[in-house]
Design an enzyme around this catalytic site. Structure first.
Site, PDB file in Angstrom:
ATOM      1  N   ARG A 174       0.824  -1.203   0.000  1.00 57.29           N
ATOM      2  CA  ARG A 174       0.000   0.000   0.000  1.00 57.29           C
ATOM      3  C   ARG A 174       0.863   1.259   0.000  1.00 57.29           C
ATOM      4  NH1 ARG A 174      -5.086  -0.011   1.890  1.00 57.29           N
ATOM      5  NH2 ARG A 174      -4.830   1.918   3.041  1.00 57.29           N
ATOM      6  N   ARG A 178       9.854   6.271  -2.658  1.00 59.85           N
ATOM      7  CA  ARG A 178      10.130   7.197  -3.762  1.00 59.85           C
ATOM      8  C   ARG A 178      11.582   7.671  -3.749  1.00 59.85           C
ATOM      9  NH1 ARG A 178       5.190  10.032  -2.541  1.00 59.85           N
ATOM     10  NH2 ARG A 178       3.474   8.822  -3.447  1.00 59.85           N
ATOM     11  N   ARG A 251      -8.702  -6.119  13.569  1.00 61.37           N
ATOM     12  CA  ARG A 251      -8.186  -5.167  14.530  1.00 61.37           C
ATOM     13  C   ARG A 251      -9.195  -4.049  14.662  1.00 61.37           C
ATOM     14  NH1 ARG A 251      -4.472  -6.672  17.929  1.00 61.37           N
ATOM     15  NH2 ARG A 251      -3.230  -4.766  17.961  1.00 61.37           N
ATOM     16  N   ARG A 281      -0.517   6.370  16.044  1.00 64.89           N
ATOM     17  CA  ARG A 281      -0.419   7.679  15.389  1.00 64.89           C
ATOM     18  C   ARG A 281      -1.264   8.701  16.127  1.00 64.89           C
ATOM     19  NH1 ARG A 281      -3.511   5.901   9.717  1.00 64.89           N
ATOM     20  NH2 ARG A 281      -5.447   5.201  10.676  1.00 64.89           N
ATOM     21  N   GLU A 302      -4.243   7.339  18.622  1.00 66.68           N
ATOM     22  CA  GLU A 302      -4.889   6.108  18.129  1.00 66.68           C
ATOM     23  C   GLU A 302      -4.188   4.855  18.669  1.00 66.68           C
ATOM     24  OE1 GLU A 302      -5.881   6.409  13.987  1.00 66.68           O
ATOM     25  OE2 GLU A 302      -5.797   4.242  13.704  1.00 66.68           O
ATOM     26  N   TYR A 350      -9.185  -5.584   3.057  1.00 72.31           N
ATOM     27  CA  TYR A 350      -8.671  -4.254   3.404  1.00 72.31           C
ATOM     28  C   TYR A 350      -8.870  -3.390   2.167  1.00 72.31           C
ATOM     29  CZ  TYR A 350      -5.034  -1.174   5.526  1.00 72.31           C
ATOM     30  OH  TYR A 350      -4.324  -0.151   6.098  1.00 72.31           O
ATOM     31  N   ASP A 352      -9.805   0.362   0.101  1.00 74.08           N
ATOM     32  CA  ASP A 352      -9.865   1.823   0.144  1.00 74.08           C
ATOM     33  C   ASP A 352     -11.252   2.281  -0.298  1.00 74.08           C
ATOM     34  OD1 ASP A 352      -7.302   2.097   1.014  1.00 74.08           O
ATOM     35  OD2 ASP A 352      -6.458   2.264  -0.999  1.00 74.08           O
TER      36      ASP A 352
END
Ligand code: UDP
Length: 385
Positions: A174, A178, A251, A281, A302, A350, A352
């Site tokens: 995911r 770069r 989860r 996070r 979180e 999972y 998007d």
């Protein structure tokens, strides 16, 4: 007589499906939502004290490469372009994610160019791993031990409550790596945030004279519902069958929220990658709407944990044992002739948001085609993977 359909759940799957069926078939649709609001885990709401639009179930950033999906969501509510730039704390230092040229230069204290960074990374990757079979192997083969340990090992262990070698490689895929200074967290071209929040978008999808929404209405499959021609179920597939074969691993996340003055961390999302820090996070919601201004700020720390009986399932773990259970549930579902299973929870993937939307649109088409040709109705939108 007009068909009457029941949709369980008002997240993206349920809302898009309701909209498409209402628009294209003239049927009656009831949507049952067990919570006291629509929009599932995308739900957003303005915080009363600060006026900030809060992503109540964690950060959602809409991004897609498909122009037709971008146009679709924009036709229901206004989106403002927003590029998600995530920062990561590791061992007392702040880096930029996804791993990019700046991360590499900061982490190794170098001044790489794109090509020297690429060469350097090649020397770090574990060459003994030819075909990565899991998250850990995928990471080690590509970025090597040090970067893996810093940014992925601790975070992933906290997030999934499992060793990264038990998790599928697809979870790591995911996130891009770069060799330039582009620190956009997502690779997709179209990216934005709905100006008035995700719940407004869902509300607009459901705004049709043939759609009726029932909040606080729990669906109990065993009780049966006879008055409908078809049921579209977007809840967890194991719950539909009353956990007959056991529970699928999910989860869940919990948030510790606090309101403070000013600007807490200067960005929407800071990841905490050290294993010893208990949270994964911190989200600072006002940075998702830079076009608004707020004196105060609201932050969410979180925490991730295993889903227990009354928890909201978020992330399907998809461990080997889960996949065995999933096959059993799917086989059982395939025997039903007037129920379909759609979305992240019912297909146990999972996903998007843009994929959920695209799949719901396509599914509505194949469903209506089957009805008009009196063929068997599709049960799932996808083949098992
Ligand atoms: N991940 C990580 N470190 C990070 C961010 C992500 O190890 O700083 C891993 C982790 O396993 C996570 C996965 O990459 O579950 C996918 O991350 P993403 O940010 O897409 O997760 P989401 O926003 O969907 O929770």
């Amino acid at each position: 007589m007009l068909s009457k359909y029941l949709i369980i759940g008002s997240g993206f799957s349920g809302a898009v499906l309701a909209h498409e069926l209402a628009k294209n078939s003239g049927c009656h649709i009831d949507v049952w939502e067990e919570r006291n609001h629509i929009a599932g885990n995308c739900h957003t709401e303005r915080d009363e004290e600060t006026g900030i639009m809060v992503h109540q179930y964690g950060p959602h950033i809409f991004n897609t490469n498909k122009k037709e999906i971008w146009d679709y969501v924009n036709s229901f509510t206004e989106f403002i372009p927003y590029v998600h730039r995530v920062k990561a704390m590791y061992s007392g230092k702040v880096y930029t994610l996804p791993v990019n040229l700046l991360t590499l230069n900061q982490f190794f204290n170098k001044t790489f160019t794109p090509s020297t960074a690429k060469e350097f990374l090649k020397t770090l990757g574990d060459k003994n791993i030819i075909e990565p079979k899991n998250f850990e192997e995928q990471a080690l083969s590509f970025i090597g031990k040090e970067l893996y340990k810093a940014f992925f090992y601790g975070y992933t262990k906290k997030q999934w409550g499992a060793e990264p070698k038990e998790l599928p490689a697809s979870v790591l895929k995911r996130i891009p790596v770069r060799f330039n200074y582009d620190d956009n967290y997502h690779n997709n071209f179209f990216t934005g945030i709905p100006k008035e929040g995700y719940s407004r978008l869902i509300e607009s999808l459901l705004d049709h004279p043939s759609i009726r929404i029932y909040l606080n209405k729990k669906f109990v499959p065993a009780a049966g519902v006879n008055e409908y021609d078809h049921i579209f179920y977007t809840g967890p597939i194991d719950a539909y069958f009353n956990y007959e074969f056991g529970r699928l691993g999910y989860r869940t996340v919990t948030f510790e929220s606090s309101v403070q003055d000013g600007d807490f961390q200067g960005t929407a999302q800071m990841n905490y990658c050290d294993e010893e820090i208990p949270y994964t996070r911190i989200t600072e919601h006002k940075h998702f709407t830079p076009w608004e201004s707020h004196e105060k700020t609201i932050i969410f720390k979180e925490f991730s944990k295993e889903t227990e009986v009354n928890d909201i399932p978020y992330y399907p773990k998809r461990l080997q044992k889960d996949k065995i259970l999933l096959t059993k549930y799917r086989q059982k579902a395939a025997l039903l002739s007037n129920v379909s299973f759609l979305g992240r929870l019912a297909t146990y993937r999972y996903m998007d948001m843009h994929n959920v939307i695209g799949e719901a649109i396509d599914f509505s088409k194949s469903f209506l085609k089957a009805v008009s040709s009196s063929s068997p109705r599709p049960v799932f939108p996808n083949k098992e993977d």
